[in-house]
Scaffold this motif. Structure first.
Motif, PDB file in Angstrom:
ATOM      1  N   GLY A 134      30.908  41.076  38.032  1.00 38.17           N
ATOM      2  CA  GLY A 134      31.606  39.805  38.256  1.00 38.17           C
ATOM      3  C   GLY A 134      31.461  38.864  37.080  1.00 38.17           C
ATOM      4  N   PHE A 135      30.257  38.782  36.544  1.00 40.00           N
ATOM      5  CA  PHE A 135      30.038  37.908  35.394  1.00 40.00           C
ATOM      6  C   PHE A 135      30.776  38.416  34.165  1.00 40.00           C
ATOM      7  N   ALA A 136      30.742  39.733  33.950  1.00 40.75           N
ATOM      8  CA  ALA A 136      31.447  40.326  32.805  1.00 40.75           C
ATOM      9  C   ALA A 136      32.953  40.107  32.939  1.00 40.75           C
ATOM     10  N   GLY A 137      33.495  40.301  34.137  1.00 42.70           N
ATOM     11  CA  GLY A 137      34.922  40.074  34.380  1.00 42.70           C
ATOM     12  C   GLY A 137      35.307  38.618  34.221  1.00 42.70           C
ATOM     13  N   TRP A 138      34.452  37.727  34.706  1.00 38.96           N
ATOM     14  CA  TRP A 138      34.716  36.290  34.570  1.00 38.96           C
ATOM     15  C   TRP A 138      34.726  35.882  33.102  1.00 38.96           C
ATOM     16  N   LEU A 139      33.738  36.369  32.347  1.00 41.89           N
ATOM     17  CA  LEU A 139      33.662  36.030  30.927  1.00 41.89           C
ATOM     18  C   LEU A 139      34.853  36.607  30.159  1.00 41.89           C
ATOM     19  N   GLY A 150      41.319  35.493  40.219  1.00 41.62           N
ATOM     20  CA  GLY A 150      40.300  35.007  41.145  1.00 41.62           C
ATOM     21  C   GLY A 150      38.985  35.742  40.972  1.00 41.62           C
ATOM     22  N   ILE A 151      37.971  35.277  41.682  1.00 42.01           N
ATOM     23  CA  ILE A 151      36.630  35.846  41.549  1.00 42.01           C
ATOM     24  C   ILE A 151      36.590  37.299  41.994  1.00 42.01           C
ATOM     25  N   LEU A 152      37.338  37.653  43.033  1.00 45.85           N
ATOM     26  CA  LEU A 152      37.339  39.036  43.502  1.00 45.85           C
ATOM     27  C   LEU A 152      37.919  39.976  42.447  1.00 45.85           C
ATOM     28  N   LEU A 153      39.012  39.586  41.833  1.00 45.79           N
ATOM     29  CA  LEU A 153      39.607  40.422  40.784  1.00 45.79           C
ATOM     30  C   LEU A 153      38.712  40.465  39.550  1.00 45.79           C
ATOM     31  N   ASN A 154      37.986  39.385  39.275  1.00 50.05           N
ATOM     32  CA  ASN A 154      37.034  39.401  38.161  1.00 50.05           C
ATOM     33  C   ASN A 154      35.941  40.440  38.392  1.00 50.05           C
ATOM     34  N   ILE A 155      35.441  40.511  39.620  1.00 46.76           N
ATOM     35  CA  ILE A 155      34.415  41.498  39.951  1.00 46.76           C
ATOM     36  C   ILE A 155      34.974  42.903  39.768  1.00 46.76           C
ATOM     37  N   VAL A 156      36.176  43.124  40.283  1.00 48.34           N
ATOM     38  CA  VAL A 156      36.809  44.438  40.164  1.00 48.34           C
ATOM     39  C   VAL A 156      37.048  44.774  38.700  1.00 48.34           C
ATOM     40  N   LEU A 157      37.545  43.826  37.921  1.00 47.89           N
ATOM     41  CA  LEU A 157      37.782  44.065  36.494  1.00 47.89           C
ATOM     42  C   LEU A 157      36.490  44.430  35.767  1.00 47.89           C
ATOM     43  N   GLY A 158      35.409  43.746  36.091  1.00 45.09           N
ATOM     44  CA  GLY A 158      34.133  44.034  35.439  1.00 45.09           C
ATOM     45  C   GLY A 158      33.599  45.407  35.789  1.00 45.09           C
ATOM     46  N   ILE A 159      33.664  45.776  37.066  1.00 48.99           N
ATOM     47  CA  ILE A 159      33.138  47.073  37.496  1.00 48.99           C
ATOM     48  C   ILE A 159      34.021  48.210  36.998  1.00 48.99           C
ATOM     49  N   VAL A 160      35.330  48.101  37.238  1.00 49.28           N
ATOM     50  CA  VAL A 160      36.250  49.151  36.778  1.00 49.28           C
ATOM     51  C   VAL A 160      36.274  49.191  35.253  1.00 49.28           C
ATOM     52  N   GLY A 161      36.222  48.042  34.635  1.00 52.36           N
ATOM     53  CA  GLY A 161      36.185  47.986  33.171  1.00 52.36           C
ATOM     54  C   GLY A 161      34.977  48.699  32.601  1.00 52.36           C
TER      55      GLY A 161
END
Length: 82
Positions: free
Chosen positions: A14-19, A29-40
């Motif tokens: 989540g932090f990586a996606g947010w950054l 949104g925060i949920l997509l940020n978490i997904v982006l960070g994990i999948v990324g």
């Protein structure tokens, strides 16, 4: 997720996606940020493995690959939208 638990993966992802969203000026949104960070992180690890590049394990390695992967996913998403 090599040494990183599920809760830590969600928080770090989540932090990586947010950054990455802040750097790339993406408004997700925060949920997509978490997904982006994990999948990324998974995507970046797979890409780096193809070039025989191994990122240090643990939380810092997961954060770095999550950040790079999230930036890559945001970039690709912008290309597809056009």
């Amino acid at each position: 997720m090599g040494g990183v638990g599920w809760i830590a993966a969600i928080i770090i992802g989540g932090f990586a996606g947010w950054l990455a969203g802040k750097l790339m000026e993406a408004r997700y949104g925060i949920l997509l940020n978490i997904v982006l960070g994990i999948v990324g992180s998974v995507v970046a690890t797979a890409i780096l493995a193809q070039f025989h590049i191994e990122v240090a394990g643990g939380r810092l390695g997961y954060f770095v690959t999550g950040f790079l992967g999230a930036c890559l996913l945001i970039f690709v998403a912008r290309l597809v939208r056009r």
